[in-house]
Design an enzyme around this catalytic site. Structure first.
Site, PDB file in Angstrom:
ATOM      1  N   CYS A 122       0.875  -1.107   0.178  1.00  0.00           N
ATOM      2  CA  CYS A 122      -0.034  -0.272  -0.027  1.00  0.00           C
ATOM      3  C   CYS A 122       0.814   1.215  -0.064  1.00  0.00           C
ATOM      4  O   CYS A 122       0.302   2.458  -0.011  1.00  0.00           O
ATOM      5  CB  CYS A 122      -0.843   0.034   1.089  1.00  0.00           C
ATOM      6  SG  CYS A 122      -2.051  -1.586   1.175  1.00  0.00           S
ATOM      7  N   HIS A 258      -3.364   6.828   2.443  1.00  0.00           N
ATOM      8  CA  HIS A 258      -3.738   5.688   1.828  1.00  0.00           C
ATOM      9  C   HIS A 258      -5.221   5.208   2.476  1.00  0.00           C
ATOM     10  O   HIS A 258      -5.337   5.245   3.751  1.00  0.00           O
ATOM     11  CB  HIS A 258      -2.769   4.470   2.407  1.00  0.00           C
ATOM     12  CG  HIS A 258      -3.413   3.163   2.116  1.00  0.00           C
ATOM     13  ND1 HIS A 258      -3.721   2.682   1.104  1.00  0.00           N
ATOM     14  CD2 HIS A 258      -3.274   1.936   2.847  1.00  0.00           C
ATOM     15  CE1 HIS A 258      -4.284   1.501   0.802  1.00  0.00           C
ATOM     16  NE2 HIS A 258      -3.819   0.980   2.057  1.00  0.00           N
ATOM     17  N   ASN A 289     -10.356  -0.513   0.074  1.00  0.00           N
ATOM     18  CA  ASN A 289      -8.922  -0.489   0.168  1.00  0.00           C
ATOM     19  C   ASN A 289      -8.330  -1.055  -1.179  1.00  0.00           C
ATOM     20  O   ASN A 289      -8.507  -2.239  -1.472  1.00  0.00           O
ATOM     21  CB  ASN A 289      -8.315  -1.088   1.367  1.00  0.00           C
ATOM     22  CG  ASN A 289      -6.749  -1.121   1.484  1.00  0.00           C
ATOM     23  OD1 ASN A 289      -6.035  -0.898   0.315  1.00  0.00           O
ATOM     24  ND2 ASN A 289      -6.516  -1.500   2.701  1.00  0.00           N
TER      25      ASN A 289
HETATM   26  C1  LIG Z   1     -10.132  -5.172  10.485  1.00  0.00           C
HETATM   27  C2  LIG Z   1     -10.794  -4.237  11.543  1.00  0.00           C
HETATM   28  C3  LIG Z   1     -11.962  -3.619  11.112  1.00  0.00           C
HETATM   29  C4  LIG Z   1     -11.393  -5.348  12.590  1.00  0.00           C
HETATM   30  O1  LIG Z   1     -11.805  -4.574  13.769  1.00  0.00           O
HETATM   31  P1  LIG Z   1     -11.397  -4.945  15.181  1.00  0.00           P
HETATM   32  O2  LIG Z   1     -12.091  -4.013  16.052  1.00  0.00           O
HETATM   33  O3  LIG Z   1      -9.893  -4.859  15.344  1.00  0.00           O
HETATM   34  O4  LIG Z   1     -12.022  -6.277  15.229  1.00  0.00           O
HETATM   35  P2  LIG Z   1     -11.411  -7.586  16.164  1.00  0.00           P
HETATM   36  O5  LIG Z   1     -10.893  -8.668  15.485  1.00  0.00           O
HETATM   37  O6  LIG Z   1     -10.844  -7.062  17.257  1.00  0.00           O
HETATM   38  O7  LIG Z   1     -13.085  -8.145  16.655  1.00  0.00           O
HETATM   39  C5  LIG Z   1     -13.790  -7.224  17.583  1.00  0.00           C
HETATM   40  C6  LIG Z   1     -15.104  -7.826  17.765  1.00  0.00           C
HETATM   41  O8  LIG Z   1     -15.739  -7.639  16.385  1.00  0.00           O
HETATM   42  C7  LIG Z   1     -16.211  -8.983  15.742  1.00  0.00           C
HETATM   43  N1  LIG Z   1     -15.842  -9.064  14.362  1.00  0.00           N
HETATM   44  C8  LIG Z   1     -14.757  -9.366  13.900  1.00  0.00           C
HETATM   45  N2  LIG Z   1     -14.577  -9.099  12.511  1.00  0.00           N
HETATM   46  C9  LIG Z   1     -16.121  -8.944  12.240  1.00  0.00           C
HETATM   47  C10 LIG Z   1     -16.719  -8.839  11.109  1.00  0.00           C
HETATM   48  N3  LIG Z   1     -16.021  -8.719   9.774  1.00  0.00           N
HETATM   49  N4  LIG Z   1     -18.010  -8.479  11.239  1.00  0.00           N
HETATM   50  C11 LIG Z   1     -18.688  -8.308  12.569  1.00  0.00           C
HETATM   51  N5  LIG Z   1     -17.856  -8.388  13.678  1.00  0.00           N
HETATM   52  C12 LIG Z   1     -16.625  -8.852  13.435  1.00  0.00           C
HETATM   53  C13 LIG Z   1     -15.077  -9.846  16.638  1.00  0.00           C
HETATM   54  O9  LIG Z   1     -15.692 -11.198  16.489  1.00  0.00           O
HETATM   55  C14 LIG Z   1     -15.119  -9.406  17.901  1.00  0.00           C
HETATM   56  O10 LIG Z   1     -16.186  -9.697  18.509  1.00  0.00           O
HETATM   57  P3  LIG Z   1     -16.344  -9.834  20.241  1.00  0.00           P
HETATM   58  O11 LIG Z   1     -15.777  -8.570  20.658  1.00  0.00           O
HETATM   59  O12 LIG Z   1     -17.688 -10.158  20.545  1.00  0.00           O
HETATM   60  O13 LIG Z   1     -15.255 -10.932  20.512  1.00  0.00           O
HETATM   61  C15 LIG Z   1      -9.860  -3.383  12.197  1.00  0.00           C
HETATM   62  O14 LIG Z   1      -8.780  -4.121  13.091  1.00  0.00           O
HETATM   63  C16 LIG Z   1      -8.789  -2.650  11.336  1.00  0.00           C
HETATM   64  O15 LIG Z   1      -9.462  -1.908  10.888  1.00  0.00           O
HETATM   65  N6  LIG Z   1      -7.566  -2.957  11.001  1.00  0.00           N
HETATM   66  C17 LIG Z   1      -6.750  -2.399  10.085  1.00  0.00           C
HETATM   67  C18 LIG Z   1      -6.965  -2.796   8.965  1.00  0.00           C
HETATM   68  C19 LIG Z   1      -6.379  -2.148   7.715  1.00  0.00           C
HETATM   69  O16 LIG Z   1      -6.784  -0.881   7.461  1.00  0.00           O
HETATM   70  N7  LIG Z   1      -5.619  -2.908   6.925  1.00  0.00           N
HETATM   71  C20 LIG Z   1      -5.102  -2.487   5.876  1.00  0.00           C
HETATM   72  C21 LIG Z   1      -3.931  -1.650   6.146  1.00  0.00           C
HETATM   73  S1  LIG Z   1      -2.938  -1.259   4.777  1.00  0.00           S
END
Ligand SMILES: CC(C)(COP(=O)(O)OP(=O)(O)OC[C@H]1O[C@@H](n2cnc3c(N)ncnc32)[C@H](O)[C@@H]1OP(=O)(O)O)[C@@H](O)C(=O)NCCC(=O)NCCS
Length: 333
Positions: A122, A258, A289
């Site tokens: 990215c 980004h 993205n």
């Molecule tokens: C991917 C992302 C949105 C996930 O959000 P998060 O808050 O970290 O999610 P987690 O994996 O910690 O999970 C939190 C909760 O949401 C739930 N969850 C995870 N993915 C889910 C989805 N797709 N839909 C619904 N719920 C979801 C989990 O089960 C968890 O539930 P719980 O609290 O009951 O256990 C976030 O981590 C993120 O934006 N990361 C950066 C991603 C990015 O930009 N990457 C590219 C960089 S170049």
């Protein structure tokens, strides 16, 4: 020792034109919900994403690049024959060799322009822009085409809750050429290979070929680790790029980070204390993205909608798999 003539380039470089291509198929969150347990509300609130574009069979990496590049070349007011080098940043071109850049250079009608691909996730657009600036100033090319292009739908596991909703397809391109004034600031860039496991291809192609895994390789990530890194470390890099260019947040017109996730964007805006007057790119909402394509696509849209204008001062920062990053201040074309 024989005396070697030095090459002669331009005093400075600038972005002269930009173009974008988004695939015709628009994919709303409802389609993602067919394969993961989630909700439209969760996806919107966690990522900002409402829709993304997925390419069809005809919308190949080369085809999307040619479309975006044609627009960038026209926008720059030059012809394809004047392009001296084509740099393509992508992680989703499925042939190891030859580089897709040579096919694009040929299809555009360049005059045998130098052409090569780079892999910098990215941050790929910033890496390409930095190379292009160097070529223009050093004199090995008068005009350089920098393309960021991805078909991430090919590398998305639609059953992976952490990534299924994130990625999109598209191409963005800019023409970099000579300038009398500085219009691309110093690049602040780097890599953190100790964190290479946080965003990666699930398995090497050879594991799939050898039948060691049944699933086609996909991009996977440790969402929270990536989120923390982006929010804490990348705001510092963005600030360094401003300082290196001698620009304060108040002097900035546009911020084009980004387009990974709108929450990351919001957090960076806050940490950088950007004034309300700064136009912030939020193309992620409807484009998802698109990795290397995300910055030029967002730039093109801001200019097309009139939210930004030619001559504006913009901070661009890319970051992602590697982990790698690149930030710089540019004058918009
Ligand atoms: C991917 C992302 C949105 C996930 O959000 P998060 O808050 O970290 O999610 P987690 O994996 O910690 O999970 C939190 C909760 O949401 C739930 N969850 C995870 N993915 C889910 C989805 N797709 N839909 C619904 N719920 C979801 C989990 O089960 C968890 O539930 P719980 O609290 O009951 O256990 C976030 O981590 C993120 O934006 N990361 C950066 C991603 C990015 O930009 N990457 C590219 C960089 S170049």
């Amino acid at each position: 020792m024989a005396k070697i003539k030095p090459s002669k380039g331009a005093p400075y470089a600038r972005i002269l034109g930009v173009g974008g291509y988004r695939p015709t198929r628009v994919v709303p969150n409802e389609v993602i919900l067919e394969t993961i347990d989630s909700s439209d509300e969760w996806i919107r609130s966690r990522s900002g994403i409402e829709t993304r574009h997925w390419a069809n069979d005809e919308e190949t990496v080369a085809a999307m690049s040619v479309e975006a590049s044609g627009k960038a070349i026209a926008d720059a007011g030059i012809t394809a024959e004047q392009i001296g080098a084509v740099v393509v940043s992508t992680v989703s071109h499925f042939k190891q060799t030859p580089a897709v850049a040579t096919e694009i250079a040929d299809k555009l009608g360049t005059n045998k322009a130098a052409a090569f691909d780079i892999s910098a996730g990215c941050a790929g657009f910033g890496y390409g822009l930095t190379l292009a600036k160097g070529m223009v100033v050093e004199g090995s090319a008068e005009y350089v085409l920098v393309i960021g292009v991805e078909r991430l739908s090919d590398l998305t596991d639609l059953e992976d809750r952490a990534t299924a909703f994130l990625f999109g397809d598209g191409a963005g391109a800019v023409v970099v050429g000579p300038s009398k004034e500085p219009a691309i600031g110093p690049t602040v860039w780097g890599s953190e290979g100790d964190k290479s496991e946080t965003i990666k291809q699930t398995v090497p192609w050879t594991d799939y070929r050898d039948g060691e895994v049944a699933r086609f390789p996909a991009i996977t990530q440790e969402g929270q680790a990536v989120f923390r890194w982006a929010v804490f470390e990348m705001a510092k890099v963005a600030k360094e790029a401003l300082d290196a260019a001698g620009i304060t947040a108040d002097e900035l017109d546009v911020f084009i980070p980004h387009q990974a996730n709108e929450r990351i964007i919001d957090s960076m805006v806050k940490t950088l204390k950007l004034p309300e007057s700064v136009m912030v790119a939020r193309d992620v909402r409807t484009t998802g993205n698109t990795s290397a394509a995300s910055i030029p696509l967002a730039m093109e849209r801001l200019l097309a909608t009139g939210e930004a204008k030619s001559g504006d001062t913009a901070l661009v920062i890319g970051f992602g798999a590697g982990l790698v990053y690149a930030a710089t201040v540019v004058t918009l074309p």
